[in-house]
Enzyme design. Sequence first.
Site, short mmCIF file in Angstrom:
data_model
loop_
_atom_site.label_atom_id
_atom_site.label_comp_id
_atom_site.label_asym_id
_atom_site.label_seq_id
_atom_site.Cartn_x
_atom_site.Cartn_y
_atom_site.Cartn_z
N GLN A 95 -2.43 1.76 3.76
CA GLN A 95 -1.73 1.93 5.15
C GLN A 95 -1.12 0.64 5.58
OE1 GLN A 95 -4.36 3.36 8.32
NE2 GLN A 95 -2.49 3.30 9.69
N HIS A 101 0.31 8.22 11.00
CA HIS A 101 1.65 8.78 10.59
C HIS A 101 1.39 9.53 9.11
CE1 HIS A 101 1.47 4.72 8.83
NE2 HIS A 101 1.95 5.33 7.83
P1 AMP Z 1 2.08 3.39 5.39
O1 AMP Z 1 2.40 2.36 4.49
O2 AMP Z 1 1.47 4.63 5.05
O3 AMP Z 1 1.55 2.69 6.51
O4 AMP Z 1 3.58 3.76 5.73
C1 AMP Z 1 4.38 3.10 6.45
C2 AMP Z 1 5.80 3.69 6.20
O5 AMP Z 1 6.70 3.00 7.31
C3 AMP Z 1 6.51 2.94 5.03
O6 AMP Z 1 6.97 4.01 3.96
C4 AMP Z 1 7.62 2.12 5.44
O7 AMP Z 1 8.69 2.27 4.50
C5 AMP Z 1 7.71 2.86 6.66
N1 AMP Z 1 8.56 2.02 7.88
C6 AMP Z 1 8.28 0.79 7.90
N2 AMP Z 1 9.16 0.17 8.99
C7 AMP Z 1 9.99 1.24 9.08
C8 AMP Z 1 11.04 1.68 9.94
N3 AMP Z 1 11.42 0.55 11.11
N4 AMP Z 1 11.77 2.90 9.98
C9 AMP Z 1 11.12 3.81 9.47
N5 AMP Z 1 10.11 3.72 8.47
C10 AMP Z 1 9.80 2.35 8.44
#
Ligand code: AMP
Length: 115
Positions: A95, A101
């Site tokens: 994460q 999410h």
């Molecule tokens: P996780 O690594 O499971 O916490 O997922 C977080 C996700 O958020 C990653 O896949 C990122 O690419 C995505 N992410 C980070 N910043 C943004 C943003 N501004 N808009 C859309 N997705 C994002």
Amino acid sequence: MSDDCLFCRIVRGEIPSDPVLETDELLAFRDIDPKAPTHVLVIPRAHIDSLSAATPDHRALLGSIQLAAAEVARREGIQDRGWRLVTNVGRDGGQSVGHLHYHVLGGRALGWPPG
Ligand code: AMP
């Protein structure tokens, strides 16, 4: 709601997103760094750190998130060929954003198990 949480800032409209679905309780928007042809994040508007921080009070919200994920898959046209719903929790779970999410992933064959 947390002042400096990235996804709380998206909920407040302070950071732009590419929305796919919105309700009173959740948002779905495209991941900024997609790992598959469809890569949509489904988040509650309310700040919850991760699934580990969810309580029985969140039961209905968690159900709504799963149903929203299925609706995203329908809208993306991947409901028949298959798709995946993933939530990463904590350091070992990978994460990187501390606001609950779920990743809706599809549009290609997905490997298992994850690396
Ligand atoms: P996780 O690594 O499971 O916490 O997922 C977080 C996700 O958020 C990653 O896949 C990122 O690419 C995505 N992410 C980070 N910043 C943004 C943003 N501004 N808009 C859309 N997705 C994002």
